[in-house]
Design a protein around this motif. Structure first.
Motif, PDB file in Angstrom:
ATOM      1  N   ARG A  89      65.355 -10.199 -54.974  1.00 30.97           N
ATOM      2  CA  ARG A  89      66.780 -10.084 -54.659  1.00 30.97           C
ATOM      3  C   ARG A  89      66.926  -9.881 -53.167  1.00 30.97           C
ATOM      4  NH1 ARG A  89      69.432  -4.829 -54.477  1.00 30.97           N
ATOM      5  NH2 ARG A  89      67.860  -3.189 -54.227  1.00 30.97           N
ATOM      6  N   PHE A  90      68.096 -10.247 -52.663  1.00 28.56           N
ATOM      7  CA  PHE A  90      68.340 -10.176 -51.223  1.00 28.56           C
ATOM      8  C   PHE A  90      69.640  -9.428 -50.972  1.00 28.56           C
ATOM      9  CE2 PHE A  90      65.481 -13.711 -51.838  1.00 28.56           C
ATOM     10  CZ  PHE A  90      64.521 -13.444 -50.877  1.00 28.56           C
ATOM     11  N   VAL A  91      69.565  -8.483 -50.032  1.00 29.82           N
ATOM     12  CA  VAL A  91      70.656  -7.576 -49.730  1.00 29.82           C
ATOM     13  C   VAL A  91      71.103  -7.790 -48.295  1.00 29.82           C
ATOM     14  CG1 VAL A  91      71.329  -5.150 -49.529  1.00 29.82           C
ATOM     15  CG2 VAL A  91      69.719  -5.863 -51.330  1.00 29.82           C
ATOM     16  N   HIS A  92      72.411  -7.951 -48.115  1.00 32.90           N
ATOM     17  CA  HIS A  92      72.963  -8.009 -46.770  1.00 32.90           C
ATOM     18  C   HIS A  92      73.160  -6.585 -46.277  1.00 32.90           C
ATOM     19  CE1 HIS A  92      76.623  -8.470 -43.998  1.00 32.90           C
ATOM     20  NE2 HIS A  92      75.561  -8.873 -43.326  1.00 32.90           N
ATOM     21  N   GLY A  93      72.393  -6.203 -45.247  1.00 35.78           N
ATOM     22  CA  GLY A  93      72.517  -4.851 -44.749  1.00 35.78           C
ATOM     23  C   GLY A  93      71.667  -4.616 -43.525  1.00 35.78           C
ATOM     24  N   ASP A  94      71.751  -3.399 -43.020  1.00 31.09           N
ATOM     25  CA  ASP A  94      71.021  -2.982 -41.819  1.00 31.09           C
ATOM     26  C   ASP A  94      69.627  -2.522 -42.239  1.00 31.09           C
ATOM     27  OD1 ASP A  94      70.034  -1.900 -39.509  1.00 31.09           O
ATOM     28  OD2 ASP A  94      71.720  -0.544 -39.154  1.00 31.09           O
ATOM     29  N   ALA A  95      68.627  -3.333 -41.934  1.00 27.96           N
ATOM     30  CA  ALA A  95      67.269  -3.011 -42.371  1.00 27.96           C
ATOM     31  C   ALA A  95      66.765  -1.716 -41.757  1.00 27.96           C
ATOM     32  CB  ALA A  95      66.326  -4.162 -42.015  1.00 27.96           C
TER      33      ALA A  95
END
Length: 248
Positions: A89-95
């Protein structure tokens, strides 16, 4: 929270957003001996090629985090194309501020150690996510040849010579920080060419289609200047690699 539009234009349809081709990415997956079910957290996952191809080829599972909404969407599409959407899964966010969750077998930050202010800080971020004995993967530039002057340093997109170490210095840094280097796969000059030159074609195609866009002048300057900068400085002086590390 997103990357500037120029990044999306420059990367175009590239799947690997580093000077690493598909063969080297596959070599890395084999080299670190991934087993089915290996859990991976990929910080700054880009378009997800690492997670997606390793899920297909090795049966890994995991999560990718990236600040670019466009890259995250491309990663989800790639997972669907390869039939691995149930594994990754892929999350849009500040790593840099991704919350610590269930410990993973492998934590990666390939080509984006700015999230921790450099190698040391990034390894701290990755270490918090790892199970005991887990592996960190770090992608990082190094000086292939010592730059003779500040002009060369700037031509390699660095601000000072101290921004990077040479390869022995980088490997020594890992040891100083308490990590064993257990594998590495290095880019070569062809890897750099394939990555840099793909940008030029992406920029030219975009400029042809968008001559009146507000970004056009900026990207025209980049296309004019970057090929000379690359062949004179980048491909000669700057190396890059992915390093597999296990905490001592």
């Amino acid at each position: 929270m997103d990357l500037p539009r120029s990044f999306v234009i420059r990367e175009g349809d590239l799947r690997i957003l580093n000077p690493f081709d598909a063969d080297k990415l596959a070599t890395l997956g084999r080299a670190v001996k991934l087993a089915p079910g290996t859990s991976i957290l990929d910080l700054c996952s880009g378009k997800g090629e690492l997670l997606c191809t390793w899920a297909r080829d090795h049966g890994v599972v995991g999560t990718g985090v990236d600040i670019s909404s466009a890259f995250t969407a491309a990663a989800r599409q790639r997972a669907a194309e390869l039939g691995v959407a149930e594994r990754v899964r892929f999350v849009h966010g500040d790593a840099a501020h991704h919350p610590v969750g269930e410990p993973v077998d492998v934590a990666a930050c390939v080509g984006a150690t700015w999230i921790g202010g450099g190698v040391a800080g990034t390894l701290e971020i990755l270490d918090r996510q790892l199970r005991p004995g887990g592996m960190a993967l770090v992608g990082e530039p190094y000086w292939r040849i010592d730059p003779p002057d500040q002009v060369t340093v700037l031509g390699c997109h660095a601000s000072t010579r101290d921004d990077f170490r040479d390869l022995p210095g980088l490997v020594g840094l890992f040891a100083e920080l308490g990590w064993d280097l257990v594998e590495m796969v290095l880019a070569d000059q062809d890897s750099w060419d394939r990555y840099a030159a793909a940008h030029w074609l992406n920029l030219r195609r975009w400029l042809d289609d968008n001559p009146d866009d507000p970004l056009a002048d900026e990207l025209r300057r980049e296309l004019t200047e970057d090929p000379v900068r690359h062949v004179r400085y980048g491909r000669e002086y700057l190396g890059w690699g992915v390093f597999a590390l296990i905490r001592r």
